[in-house]
Scaffold this motif. Sequence first.
Motif, PDB file in Angstrom:
ATOM      1  N   CYS A   1      -4.384   3.490 -15.211  1.00  0.00           N
ATOM      2  CA  CYS A   1      -3.807   3.843 -13.907  1.00  0.00           C
ATOM      3  C   CYS A   1      -3.142   5.215 -13.962  1.00  0.00           C
ATOM      4  O   CYS A   1      -3.305   6.033 -13.049  1.00  0.00           O
ATOM      5  N   LEU A   2      -2.411   5.500 -15.031  1.00  0.00           N
ATOM      6  CA  LEU A   2      -1.740   6.797 -15.158  1.00  0.00           C
ATOM      7  C   LEU A   2      -2.738   7.933 -15.324  1.00  0.00           C
ATOM      8  O   LEU A   2      -2.532   9.046 -14.818  1.00  0.00           O
ATOM      9  N   GLU A   3      -3.836   7.664 -16.051  1.00  0.00           N
ATOM     10  CA  GLU A   3      -4.871   8.702 -16.231  1.00  0.00           C
ATOM     11  C   GLU A   3      -5.595   9.009 -14.929  1.00  0.00           C
ATOM     12  O   GLU A   3      -6.180  10.078 -14.769  1.00  0.00           O
ATOM     13  N   ASN A   4      -5.567   8.065 -13.987  1.00  0.00           N
ATOM     14  CA  ASN A   4      -6.246   8.244 -12.699  1.00  0.00           C
ATOM     15  C   ASN A   4      -5.254   8.477 -11.551  1.00  0.00           C
ATOM     16  O   ASN A   4      -5.441   8.016 -10.422  1.00  0.00           O
ATOM     17  N   SER A   5      -4.174   9.220 -11.867  1.00  0.00           N
ATOM     18  CA  SER A   5      -3.190   9.643 -10.861  1.00  0.00           C
ATOM     19  C   SER A   5      -2.589   8.480 -10.100  1.00  0.00           C
ATOM     20  O   SER A   5      -2.411   8.524  -8.880  1.00  0.00           O
ATOM     21  N   LYS A   6      -2.294   7.396 -10.815  1.00  0.00           N
ATOM     22  CA  LYS A   6      -1.658   6.206 -10.230  1.00  0.00           C
ATOM     23  C   LYS A   6      -2.448   5.634  -9.050  1.00  0.00           C
ATOM     24  O   LYS A   6      -1.877   5.297  -8.013  1.00  0.00           O
ATOM     25  N   ASP A   7      -3.746   5.514  -9.237  1.00  0.00           N
ATOM     26  CA  ASP A   7      -4.580   4.900  -8.193  1.00  0.00           C
ATOM     27  C   ASP A   7      -4.533   3.385  -8.406  1.00  0.00           C
ATOM     28  O   ASP A   7      -5.359   2.801  -9.123  1.00  0.00           O
ATOM     29  N   TYR A   8      -3.533   2.750  -7.787  1.00  0.00           N
ATOM     30  CA  TYR A   8      -3.304   1.327  -8.016  1.00  0.00           C
ATOM     31  C   TYR A   8      -4.464   0.462  -7.499  1.00  0.00           C
ATOM     32  O   TYR A   8      -4.854  -0.515  -8.142  1.00  0.00           O
ATOM     33  N   ASN A   9      -5.010   0.808  -6.354  1.00  0.00           N
ATOM     34  CA  ASN A   9      -6.093   0.017  -5.775  1.00  0.00           C
ATOM     35  C   ASN A   9      -7.338   0.024  -6.665  1.00  0.00           C
ATOM     36  O   ASN A   9      -7.939  -1.016  -6.945  1.00  0.00           O
ATOM     37  N   GLN A  10      -7.725   1.203  -7.106  1.00  0.00           N
ATOM     38  CA  GLN A  10      -8.930   1.328  -7.934  1.00  0.00           C
ATOM     39  C   GLN A  10      -8.741   0.596  -9.262  1.00  0.00           C
ATOM     40  O   GLN A  10      -9.655  -0.083  -9.747  1.00  0.00           O
ATOM     41  N   THR A  11      -7.532   0.727  -9.839  1.00  0.00           N
ATOM     42  CA  THR A  11      -7.249   0.061 -11.113  1.00  0.00           C
ATOM     43  C   THR A  11      -7.277  -1.459 -10.950  1.00  0.00           C
ATOM     44  O   THR A  11      -7.855  -2.180 -11.770  1.00  0.00           O
ATOM     45  N   ALA A  12      -6.640  -1.935  -9.871  1.00  0.00           N
ATOM     46  CA  ALA A  12      -6.616  -3.383  -9.623  1.00  0.00           C
ATOM     47  C   ALA A  12      -8.021  -3.924  -9.414  1.00  0.00           C
ATOM     48  O   ALA A  12      -8.362  -5.016  -9.902  1.00  0.00           O
ATOM     49  N   GLN A  13      -8.865  -3.169  -8.730  1.00  0.00           N
ATOM     50  CA  GLN A  13     -10.231  -3.615  -8.463  1.00  0.00           C
ATOM     51  C   GLN A  13     -11.052  -3.633  -9.748  1.00  0.00           C
ATOM     52  O   GLN A  13     -11.831  -4.565  -9.989  1.00  0.00           O
ATOM     53  N   GLN A  14     -10.882  -2.618 -10.580  1.00  0.00           N
ATOM     54  CA  GLN A  14     -11.673  -2.534 -11.812  1.00  0.00           C
ATOM     55  C   GLN A  14     -11.313  -3.632 -12.811  1.00  0.00           C
ATOM     56  O   GLN A  14     -12.198  -4.228 -13.441  1.00  0.00           O
ATOM     57  N   PHE A  15     -10.014  -3.943 -12.929  1.00  0.00           N
ATOM     58  CA  PHE A  15      -9.582  -4.922 -13.937  1.00  0.00           C
ATOM     59  C   PHE A  15      -9.367  -6.317 -13.342  1.00  0.00           C
ATOM     60  O   PHE A  15      -8.909  -7.218 -14.050  1.00  0.00           O
ATOM     61  N   LYS A  16      -9.643  -6.454 -12.031  1.00  0.00           N
ATOM     62  CA  LYS A  16      -9.565  -7.748 -11.357  1.00  0.00           C
ATOM     63  C   LYS A  16      -8.177  -8.386 -11.469  1.00  0.00           C
ATOM     64  O   LYS A  16      -8.015  -9.548 -11.865  1.00  0.00           O
ATOM     65  N   VAL A  17      -7.180  -7.571 -11.174  1.00  0.00           N
ATOM     66  CA  VAL A  17      -5.798  -8.042 -11.080  1.00  0.00           C
ATOM     67  C   VAL A  17      -5.260  -7.616  -9.721  1.00  0.00           C
ATOM     68  O   VAL A  17      -5.914  -6.869  -8.988  1.00  0.00           O
ATOM     69  N   SER A  18      -4.065  -8.041  -9.366  1.00  0.00           N
ATOM     70  CA  SER A  18      -3.526  -7.710  -8.046  1.00  0.00           C
ATOM     71  C   SER A  18      -2.882  -6.325  -8.053  1.00  0.00           C
ATOM     72  O   SER A  18      -2.485  -5.802  -9.103  1.00  0.00           O
ATOM     73  N   TYR A  19      -2.790  -5.777  -6.850  1.00  0.00           N
ATOM     74  CA  TYR A  19      -2.155  -4.472  -6.664  1.00  0.00           C
ATOM     75  C   TYR A  19      -0.707  -4.518  -7.156  1.00  0.00           C
ATOM     76  O   TYR A  19      -0.240  -3.596  -7.852  1.00  0.00           O
ATOM     77  N   GLN A  20       0.016  -5.579  -6.807  1.00  0.00           N
ATOM     78  CA  GLN A  20       1.429  -5.678  -7.175  1.00  0.00           C
ATOM     79  C   GLN A  20       1.622  -5.743  -8.689  1.00  0.00           C
ATOM     80  O   GLN A  20       2.578  -5.188  -9.222  1.00  0.00           O
ATOM     81  N   GLN A  21       0.694  -6.405  -9.371  1.00  0.00           N
ATOM     82  CA  GLN A  21       0.796  -6.470 -10.828  1.00  0.00           C
ATOM     83  C   GLN A  21       0.678  -5.072 -11.441  1.00  0.00           C
ATOM     84  O   GLN A  21       1.481  -4.683 -12.295  1.00  0.00           O
ATOM     85  N   VAL A  22      -0.313  -4.314 -10.987  1.00  0.00           N
ATOM     86  CA  VAL A  22      -0.502  -2.954 -11.522  1.00  0.00           C
ATOM     87  C   VAL A  22       0.720  -2.101 -11.230  1.00  0.00           C
ATOM     88  O   VAL A  22       1.235  -1.370 -12.099  1.00  0.00           O
ATOM     89  N   TYR A  23       1.214  -2.199  -9.989  1.00  0.00           N
ATOM     90  CA  TYR A  23       2.367  -1.381  -9.585  1.00  0.00           C
ATOM     91  C   TYR A  23       3.588  -1.698 -10.450  1.00  0.00           C
ATOM     92  O   TYR A  23       4.271  -0.792 -10.949  1.00  0.00           O
ATOM     93  N   GLN A  24       3.881  -2.985 -10.676  1.00  0.00           N
ATOM     94  CA  GLN A  24       5.052  -3.390 -11.453  1.00  0.00           C
ATOM     95  C   GLN A  24       4.908  -3.014 -12.925  1.00  0.00           C
ATOM     96  O   GLN A  24       5.883  -2.588 -13.567  1.00  0.00           O
ATOM     97  N   TRP A  25       3.707  -3.139 -13.465  1.00  0.00           N
ATOM     98  CA  TRP A  25       3.499  -2.774 -14.877  1.00  0.00           C
ATOM     99  C   TRP A  25       3.716  -1.280 -15.094  1.00  0.00           C
ATOM    100  O   TRP A  25       4.341  -0.874 -16.077  1.00  0.00           O
ATOM    101  N   VAL A  26       3.187  -0.471 -14.196  1.00  0.00           N
ATOM    102  CA  VAL A  26       3.360   0.990 -14.317  1.00  0.00           C
ATOM    103  C   VAL A  26       4.841   1.345 -14.201  1.00  0.00           C
ATOM    104  O   VAL A  26       5.363   2.174 -14.952  1.00  0.00           O
ATOM    105  N   LYS A  27       5.508   0.708 -13.274  1.00  0.00           N
ATOM    106  CA  LYS A  27       6.935   0.964 -13.047  1.00  0.00           C
ATOM    107  C   LYS A  27       7.749   0.623 -14.304  1.00  0.00           C
ATOM    108  O   LYS A  27       8.598   1.413 -14.748  1.00  0.00           O
ATOM    109  N   LYS A  28       7.477  -0.549 -14.899  1.00  0.00           N
ATOM    110  CA  LYS A  28       8.210  -0.955 -16.091  1.00  0.00           C
ATOM    111  C   LYS A  28       7.876  -0.064 -17.281  1.00  0.00           C
ATOM    112  O   LYS A  28       8.747   0.254 -18.102  1.00  0.00           O
ATOM    113  N   TYR A  29       6.623   0.354 -17.370  1.00  0.00           N
ATOM    114  CA  TYR A  29       6.211   1.227 -18.474  1.00  0.00           C
ATOM    115  C   TYR A  29       6.903   2.590 -18.375  1.00  0.00           C
ATOM    116  O   TYR A  29       7.306   3.164 -19.397  1.00  0.00           O
TER     117      TYR A  29
END
Length: 521
Positions: free
Chosen positions: A140-168
């Motif tokens: 997600c960070l390598e792709n300019s924080k594109d949460y939607n694209q990351t969530a779609q590629q790894f089959k997880v929810s948008y909120q999960q990606v957003y929270q993980w990036v935030k905590k990281y």
Amino acid sequence: MAKRGTYSAQEKYGLILAFDSREFPARDFKHHFGVAAFTVRKWKYLYETYGLEGLQKAKGWKHYSEELKLAAVQDYLSGNYSLIDVIRKYEISSDSVLEKWIKIYNGRRDLKGTRKRTENSMTKGRSTKLEERLKIVKHCLENSKDYNQTAQQFKVSYQQVYQWVKKYMEKGQDGLEDKRGRRKENIELTPEEKNQRDIKQLELENERLRAEIAFFKKVRGARKEAASLNQVRLTETYTAIQELHQEENFSILLLCEIARVSRSAYYKWLHRLPSENERINENILTEMKRLHKELKGILGYRRMAIYISRLFDMQINRKRIYRLMKVAGIESVIRRKRKKYVRSSPQHVAENILNREFKAENPNEKWVTDVTEMKYGTSQKAYLSAILDLYDGSIVSYVLGTSNNNPLVMKTLDQAIKKADGATPLIHSDRGFQYTSHEFRRKTKKANMKQSMSRVGKCIDNGPMESFWGTLKCEKYYLDKYETFEELEKAIEEYIHFYNHNRLQGRLNGLSPLEYRTKAA
């Protein structure tokens, strides 16, 4: 035609033909057809550009990139394009959309690009392991924080990606660990676990104390220029947070808690763009500094406003110039406003016993004293206090200081009393606050000295002392320039030694003051 809010493409086309027929003037068109001439002109442009399809009702939201929004707003604010020109140039759906972007930009908020909402943003989350979460965050960070694209590629929810990036971003890899579970009570801990918990708690408290101390030191620092130019509240606070995060690696969350600001407000400030007014202020400040240096500081804020208004070809308020000059520390070198003199009541007043009888038959019989002002460096002031013996005109004692205060005069008097060897002369002065003070009165009374004072506004009552000041300044002070206090002090010391020992005077039979005193003894 009845007045209503929506029209079909055919109705719009009919209104365009009616408008082009010029049967009714433009100002009366709305009265007859219920549609403003401005709206019909917009429809006409769409028809000429896209044909009948341009008059069809939009089937969904039109999406604009962040770059397009920023370019459109800056074109409009530049003054080179009208609102209609910008709408047509960038194919914006309506003037209200552009006006909204301008309002956001002037409100110092970010213009974010609009994207199509994906169904994946509402996808239910799934269980993951630490390694997988770390992989998803890095992608997600390598792709300019594109949460939607990351969530779609790894089959997880948008909120999960957003929270993980935030905590990281806040805690690094430790933030991605799953630490859910019941916290053990202190009685359930082993001695080793209890020690570890206590140590961690102390480390957190110590970190917070260090952050608090560093933050308040930063806030007290000098950032007046930046804070006053951008006109954003709490800029000094946000700048301190940014610097401490970069220099000391303190957590943004911790610093925001100490500063009592929200984290979202800090990031909003961090990513903001300067407004048009701020950019103008920066340009004005640059020109003001140039003019101040070029004209050697002769411009006050009134004339500076005239120069700046001419340079920018616009009327600029004098108060704005005054504020910016104060921010930059620029001030005129001429005709500075004097502080209002506050007249004070004297604590003690003596009669004019000397009464202009400036001749003395014996040494240490009559003394006169006064304080004079001198300057060095860039208009810095020094004050010389001296006592003169009327018998031979010699300087009994003197003190040079940077403040015209009681200690300056008291030190001069103490030196003279010490040199007098028990003599009790009459001491005459003007009515300066030092000489009318209780402290000066106590010292003269203790030394059995009589005190005499000049009448109000009669400088000649202290003529010999005033004459000495004129001699010293003409023969020494005015001949050189003194950059430092030490240079001035050395020059005064050399001249008074010359005046007492080597300056021959006709009224003393061709002798210096101390030679005359020695011969008389």
